[in-house]
Motif scaffolding. Structure first.
Motif, PDB file in Angstrom:
ATOM      1  N   ARG A 104     -78.222 -27.618 -64.581  1.00 48.29           N
ATOM      2  CA  ARG A 104     -79.568 -27.158 -64.223  1.00 48.29           C
ATOM      3  C   ARG A 104     -80.391 -28.356 -63.764  1.00 48.29           C
ATOM      4  O   ARG A 104     -80.469 -29.368 -64.453  1.00 48.29           O
ATOM      5  CB  ARG A 104     -80.239 -26.477 -65.412  1.00 48.29           C
ATOM      6  CG  ARG A 104     -81.613 -25.910 -65.073  1.00 48.29           C
ATOM      7  CD  ARG A 104     -82.232 -25.180 -66.238  1.00 48.29           C
ATOM      8  NE  ARG A 104     -82.194 -26.016 -67.424  1.00 48.29           N
ATOM      9  CZ  ARG A 104     -81.994 -25.563 -68.663  1.00 48.29           C
ATOM     10  NH1 ARG A 104     -81.800 -24.285 -68.868  1.00 48.29           N
ATOM     11  NH2 ARG A 104     -81.988 -26.374 -69.682  1.00 48.29           N
ATOM     12  N   ARG A 105     -80.948 -28.248 -62.579  1.00 45.49           N
ATOM     13  CA  ARG A 105     -81.718 -29.362 -62.042  1.00 45.49           C
ATOM     14  C   ARG A 105     -83.150 -29.332 -62.564  1.00 45.49           C
ATOM     15  O   ARG A 105     -83.662 -28.284 -62.960  1.00 45.49           O
ATOM     16  CB  ARG A 105     -81.686 -29.369 -60.525  1.00 45.49           C
ATOM     17  CG  ARG A 105     -82.530 -28.315 -59.884  1.00 45.49           C
ATOM     18  CD  ARG A 105     -82.606 -28.535 -58.373  1.00 45.49           C
ATOM     19  NE  ARG A 105     -83.373 -27.477 -57.787  1.00 45.49           N
ATOM     20  CZ  ARG A 105     -82.976 -26.761 -56.756  1.00 45.49           C
ATOM     21  NH1 ARG A 105     -81.823 -27.008 -56.185  1.00 45.49           N
ATOM     22  NH2 ARG A 105     -83.739 -25.804 -56.301  1.00 45.49           N
ATOM     23  N   ASN A 106     -83.743 -30.500 -62.544  1.00 43.98           N
ATOM     24  CA  ASN A 106     -85.139 -30.622 -62.951  1.00 43.98           C
ATOM     25  C   ASN A 106     -86.040 -30.050 -61.862  1.00 43.98           C
ATOM     26  O   ASN A 106     -85.721 -30.137 -60.665  1.00 43.98           O
ATOM     27  CB  ASN A 106     -85.496 -32.088 -63.198  1.00 43.98           C
ATOM     28  CG  ASN A 106     -84.752 -32.659 -64.375  1.00 43.98           C
ATOM     29  OD1 ASN A 106     -84.471 -31.959 -65.349  1.00 43.98           O
ATOM     30  ND2 ASN A 106     -84.395 -33.926 -64.285  1.00 43.98           N
ATOM     31  N   GLU A 107     -87.140 -29.495 -62.268  1.00 43.89           N
ATOM     32  CA  GLU A 107     -88.103 -28.930 -61.326  1.00 43.89           C
ATOM     33  C   GLU A 107     -88.516 -29.970 -60.289  1.00 43.89           C
ATOM     34  O   GLU A 107     -88.760 -31.123 -60.618  1.00 43.89           O
ATOM     35  CB  GLU A 107     -89.341 -28.441 -62.088  1.00 43.89           C
ATOM     36  CG  GLU A 107     -90.353 -27.812 -61.202  1.00 43.89           C
ATOM     37  CD  GLU A 107     -90.708 -26.410 -61.630  1.00 43.89           C
ATOM     38  OE1 GLU A 107     -91.526 -25.818 -60.947  1.00 43.89           O
ATOM     39  OE2 GLU A 107     -90.172 -25.921 -62.632  1.00 43.89           O
ATOM     40  N   ASP A 144     -80.231 -22.289 -60.801  1.00 47.35           N
ATOM     41  CA  ASP A 144     -79.788 -21.283 -61.763  1.00 47.35           C
ATOM     42  C   ASP A 144     -78.277 -21.429 -61.940  1.00 47.35           C
ATOM     43  O   ASP A 144     -77.495 -20.989 -61.091  1.00 47.35           O
ATOM     44  CB  ASP A 144     -80.148 -19.886 -61.245  1.00 47.35           C
ATOM     45  CG  ASP A 144     -79.815 -18.775 -62.230  1.00 47.35           C
ATOM     46  OD1 ASP A 144     -78.856 -18.914 -63.031  1.00 47.35           O
ATOM     47  OD2 ASP A 144     -80.510 -17.742 -62.193  1.00 47.35           O
ATOM     48  N   VAL A 145     -77.879 -22.039 -63.042  1.00 49.41           N
ATOM     49  CA  VAL A 145     -76.472 -22.359 -63.274  1.00 49.41           C
ATOM     50  C   VAL A 145     -75.600 -21.104 -63.239  1.00 49.41           C
ATOM     51  O   VAL A 145     -74.605 -21.048 -62.511  1.00 49.41           O
ATOM     52  CB  VAL A 145     -76.280 -23.123 -64.605  1.00 49.41           C
ATOM     53  CG1 VAL A 145     -74.806 -23.249 -64.961  1.00 49.41           C
ATOM     54  CG2 VAL A 145     -76.932 -24.497 -64.524  1.00 49.41           C
ATOM     55  N   GLN A 146     -75.927 -20.089 -63.999  1.00 46.69           N
ATOM     56  CA  GLN A 146     -75.042 -18.933 -64.120  1.00 46.69           C
ATOM     57  C   GLN A 146     -75.012 -18.087 -62.847  1.00 46.69           C
ATOM     58  O   GLN A 146     -73.962 -17.541 -62.496  1.00 46.69           O
ATOM     59  CB  GLN A 146     -75.402 -18.101 -65.350  1.00 46.69           C
ATOM     60  CG  GLN A 146     -75.107 -18.831 -66.654  1.00 46.69           C
ATOM     61  CD  GLN A 146     -73.681 -19.366 -66.743  1.00 46.69           C
ATOM     62  OE1 GLN A 146     -72.722 -18.731 -66.317  1.00 46.69           O
ATOM     63  NE2 GLN A 146     -73.523 -20.558 -67.300  1.00 46.69           N
ATOM     64  N   ASN A 163     -72.368 -18.477 -71.083  1.00 44.61           N
ATOM     65  CA  ASN A 163     -73.716 -18.267 -71.593  1.00 44.61           C
ATOM     66  C   ASN A 163     -74.649 -19.460 -71.459  1.00 44.61           C
ATOM     67  O   ASN A 163     -75.837 -19.337 -71.715  1.00 44.61           O
ATOM     68  CB  ASN A 163     -73.646 -17.844 -73.062  1.00 44.61           C
ATOM     69  CG  ASN A 163     -72.865 -16.559 -73.224  1.00 44.61           C
ATOM     70  OD1 ASN A 163     -72.975 -15.642 -72.425  1.00 44.61           O
ATOM     71  ND2 ASN A 163     -72.046 -16.498 -74.259  1.00 44.61           N
ATOM     72  N   SER A 164     -74.155 -20.613 -71.088  1.00 40.84           N
ATOM     73  CA  SER A 164     -75.006 -21.803 -71.029  1.00 40.84           C
ATOM     74  C   SER A 164     -75.899 -21.788 -69.792  1.00 40.84           C
ATOM     75  O   SER A 164     -75.412 -21.718 -68.667  1.00 40.84           O
ATOM     76  CB  SER A 164     -74.161 -23.079 -70.999  1.00 40.84           C
ATOM     77  OG  SER A 164     -75.009 -24.201 -70.804  1.00 40.84           O
TER      78      SER A 164
END
Length: 131
Positions: free
Chosen positions: A52-55, A12-14, A33-34
């Motif tokens: 954001r990393r891939n699942e 979760d980036v934010q 906001n990204s």
């Protein structure tokens, strides 16, 4: 040569941005906001990029990076703050390398905060030559 940036993949980036602002004093330099990418700065030339990393992607178990602080009391203050906010943080460790603590971020990323013990260099005394 000087390291320029570190690019970390996070769930979760934010949410991670908020943790790095509050716990480590980094400043967000890109859009708040990204959901995909954030660029942060320490104000001294280092840039932290969060993407954001891939699942299913994970870091190796012992992968970590660290922040250096000026004195052991800063390590203790960091550890107390992280603990008071409910983070998974180690006790303060004091050993031959210095004073340190490890924080496990909510998505598993491991961060070290340390104050390194000063290393003394042993130099050989000059040998005297007879004349």
């Amino acid at each position: 040569m000087k390291i320029n940036h570190l690019d970390l993949q996070v769930a979760d980036v934010q949410a991670t941005v908020l943790h790095f602002e509050r716990l480590f004093g980094l400043t967000l330099e890109s859009s708040r906001n990204s959901p995909a990418v954030a660029i942060m700065s320490d104000g001294e030339g280092f840039t932290l990029v969060l993407q954001r990393r891939n699942e299913g992607e994970t870091y190796p178990e012992r992968f970590h990076f660290g922040f250096l602080v000026e004195d052991p009391d800063r390590v203790r203050a960091f550890q107390a703050l992280a603990k008071s906010e409910g983070f998974d943080v180690s006790d303060v460790i004091e050993n031959g390398r210095g004073t340190l603590s490890y924080l496990r971020m909510p998505d598993g990323l491991l961060v070290e905060v340390s104050n390194q013990r000063r290393r003394t260099h042993v130099t050989e005394a000059p040998t005297s030559s007879s004349t």
